[in-house]
Motif scaffolding. Structure first.
Motif, PDB file in Angstrom:
ATOM      1  N   LEU A   1       0.826  -1.207   0.000  1.00 57.52           N
ATOM      2  CA  LEU A   1       0.000   0.000   0.000  1.00 57.52           C
ATOM      3  C   LEU A   1       0.862   1.259   0.000  1.00 57.52           C
ATOM      4  O   LEU A   1       0.617   2.192  -0.771  1.00 57.52           O
ATOM      5  CB  LEU A   1      -0.926   0.008   1.222  1.00 57.52           C
ATOM      6  N   TYR A   2       1.879   1.290   0.851  1.00 53.33           N
ATOM      7  CA  TYR A   2       2.710   2.484   0.984  1.00 53.33           C
ATOM      8  C   TYR A   2       3.397   2.840  -0.336  1.00 53.33           C
ATOM      9  O   TYR A   2       3.320   3.979  -0.805  1.00 53.33           O
ATOM     10  CB  TYR A   2       3.759   2.295   2.083  1.00 53.33           C
ATOM     11  N   TYR A   3       4.081   1.884  -0.961  1.00 51.71           N
ATOM     12  CA  TYR A   3       4.844   2.205  -2.172  1.00 51.71           C
ATOM     13  C   TYR A   3       3.937   2.436  -3.375  1.00 51.71           C
ATOM     14  O   TYR A   3       4.257   3.253  -4.238  1.00 51.71           O
ATOM     15  CB  TYR A   3       5.928   1.155  -2.435  1.00 51.71           C
ATOM     16  N   ASP A   4       2.789   1.778  -3.418  1.00 53.98           N
ATOM     17  CA  ASP A   4       1.820   2.075  -4.467  1.00 53.98           C
ATOM     18  C   ASP A   4       1.313   3.509  -4.318  1.00 53.98           C
ATOM     19  O   ASP A   4       1.225   4.257  -5.303  1.00 53.98           O
ATOM     20  CB  ASP A   4       0.659   1.078  -4.408  1.00 53.98           C
ATOM     21  N   THR A   5       1.005   3.897  -3.088  1.00 55.94           N
ATOM     22  CA  THR A   5       0.537   5.265  -2.824  1.00 55.94           C
ATOM     23  C   THR A   5       1.649   6.273  -3.106  1.00 55.94           C
ATOM     24  O   THR A   5       1.426   7.293  -3.760  1.00 55.94           O
ATOM     25  CB  THR A   5       0.037   5.410  -1.370  1.00 55.94           C
ATOM     26  N   MET A   6       2.853   5.993  -2.644  1.00 60.45           N
ATOM     27  CA  MET A   6       3.981   6.906  -2.837  1.00 60.45           C
ATOM     28  C   MET A   6       4.268   7.135  -4.320  1.00 60.45           C
ATOM     29  O   MET A   6       4.532   8.257  -4.747  1.00 60.45           O
ATOM     30  CB  MET A   6       5.218   6.338  -2.128  1.00 60.45           C
ATOM     31  N   ASP A   7       4.204   6.071  -5.116  1.00 62.22           N
ATOM     32  CA  ASP A   7       4.561   6.173  -6.528  1.00 62.22           C
ATOM     33  C   ASP A   7       3.425   6.648  -7.429  1.00 62.22           C
ATOM     34  O   ASP A   7       3.677   7.302  -8.437  1.00 62.22           O
ATOM     35  CB  ASP A   7       5.057   4.816  -7.043  1.00 62.22           C
ATOM     36  N   LYS A   8       2.176   6.354  -7.068  1.00 63.55           N
ATOM     37  CA  LYS A   8       1.061   6.646  -7.975  1.00 63.55           C
ATOM     38  C   LYS A   8       0.086   7.698  -7.459  1.00 63.55           C
ATOM     39  O   LYS A   8      -0.639   8.305  -8.258  1.00 63.55           O
ATOM     40  CB  LYS A   8       0.286   5.360  -8.272  1.00 63.55           C
ATOM     41  N   ARG A   9       0.018   7.890  -6.131  1.00 65.27           N
ATOM     42  CA  ARG A   9      -0.948   8.830  -5.542  1.00 65.27           C
ATOM     43  C   ARG A   9      -0.286   9.558  -4.377  1.00 65.27           C
ATOM     44  O   ARG A   9      -0.813   9.573  -3.267  1.00 65.27           O
ATOM     45  CB  ARG A   9      -2.200   8.081  -5.062  1.00 65.27           C
ATOM     46  N   ARG A  10       0.863  10.135  -4.643  1.00 63.36           N
ATOM     47  CA  ARG A  10       1.665  10.714  -3.561  1.00 63.36           C
ATOM     48  C   ARG A  10       0.901  11.740  -2.741  1.00 63.36           C
ATOM     49  O   ARG A  10       1.137  11.889  -1.552  1.00 63.36           O
ATOM     50  CB  ARG A  10       2.936  11.353  -4.127  1.00 63.36           C
ATOM     51  N   HIS A  11      -0.029  12.437  -3.339  1.00 65.18           N
ATOM     52  CA  HIS A  11      -0.799  13.448  -2.608  1.00 65.18           C
ATOM     53  C   HIS A  11      -1.604  12.833  -1.452  1.00 65.18           C
ATOM     54  O   HIS A  11      -2.046  13.553  -0.562  1.00 65.18           O
ATOM     55  CB  HIS A  11      -1.717  14.226  -3.565  1.00 65.18           C
ATOM     56  N   LEU A  12      -1.752  11.503  -1.453  1.00 63.80           N
ATOM     57  CA  LEU A  12      -2.498  10.820  -0.390  1.00 63.80           C
ATOM     58  C   LEU A  12      -1.603  10.147   0.647  1.00 63.80           C
ATOM     59  O   LEU A  12      -2.102   9.627   1.651  1.00 63.80           O
ATOM     60  CB  LEU A  12      -3.437   9.769  -0.994  1.00 63.80           C
ATOM     61  N   VAL A  13      -0.288  10.114   0.427  1.00 61.09           N
ATOM     62  CA  VAL A  13       0.602   9.336   1.299  1.00 61.09           C
ATOM     63  C   VAL A  13       0.565   9.818   2.748  1.00 61.09           C
ATOM     64  O   VAL A  13       0.687   9.015   3.672  1.00 61.09           O
ATOM     65  CB  VAL A  13       2.045   9.280   0.744  1.00 61.09           C
ATOM     66  N   SER A  14       0.354  11.102   2.984  1.00 59.08           N
ATOM     67  CA  SER A  14       0.353  11.602   4.364  1.00 59.08           C
ATOM     68  C   SER A  14      -0.812  11.040   5.180  1.00 59.08           C
ATOM     69  O   SER A  14      -0.762  11.029   6.406  1.00 59.08           O
ATOM     70  CB  SER A  14       0.327  13.128   4.396  1.00 59.08           C
ATOM     71  N   LYS A  15      -1.838  10.503   4.524  1.00 59.20           N
ATOM     72  CA  LYS A  15      -2.956   9.885   5.237  1.00 59.20           C
ATOM     73  C   LYS A  15      -2.534   8.585   5.928  1.00 59.20           C
ATOM     74  O   LYS A  15      -3.231   8.095   6.810  1.00 59.20           O
ATOM     75  CB  LYS A  15      -4.129   9.634   4.290  1.00 59.20           C
TER      76      LYS A  15
END
Length: 155
Positions: free
Chosen positions: A35-49
């Motif tokens: 989840l973390y690396y998928d979010t970081m690479d594709k939806r970085r604007h959501l990673v802080s959640k």
């Protein structure tokens, strides 16, 4: 009642066997790193959640102390593609965290940093401390380091 059965209680909290804690940590680590690396690479604007509001990040020596600062920092970085080579996750003993469930997740791999017309690939390691918050695992602490080849270092 048997402490290893998982059905006893201690101060109103269930006692979880060591093997159950290890299974929880393993499953949590595997799902989290995906989840973390998928979010970081594709939806970085959501990673802080994925971070607690009071989370701490050390990114190659740069420190941030809350989810807002972490979000602002990550939005300034070049886009990335992470390839996880290995990960390990272990439960944090109750002597350190009391009744709060917590897991350490260690990750190693390669990251491709893309900025404008160039792309650079580097080896990275990252260590997370996760805790449960409102039925979700959240990052409490995050240490990210890119690595340098040993032959590039001068002694």
């Amino acid at each position: 009642m048997d402490k290893n059965s998982g059905s006893s209680t201690s101060l109103g909290h269930p006692i979880i066997s060591k093997s159950s804690l290890q299974k929880i940590a393993s499953t949590t680590g595997e799902q989290f790193q995906k989840l973390y690396y998928d979010t970081m690479d594709k939806r970085r604007h959501l990673v802080s959640k994925l971070y607690m509001d009071s989370a701490v990040l050390s990114w190659n020596g740069h420190g941030m102390t809350n989810a807002t600062d972490i979000h602002n920092f990550y939005t300034t970085l070049a886009s990335t593609t992470h390839c996880v080579a290995s990960f390990d996750s272990i439960p944090i003993p109750s002597i350190a965290v009391g009744t709060q469930q917590a897991v350490v997740v260690h990750v190693a791999g390669n990251v491709r940093l893309k900025s404008d017309a160039t792309a650079v690939s580097k080896v990275f390691t990252q260590s997370f401390i996760l805790t449960q918050h409102q039925d979700k695992w959240k990052i409490v602490s995050d240490i990210y380091r890119t690595q340098h080849a040993a032959d590039a270092l001068t002694l």
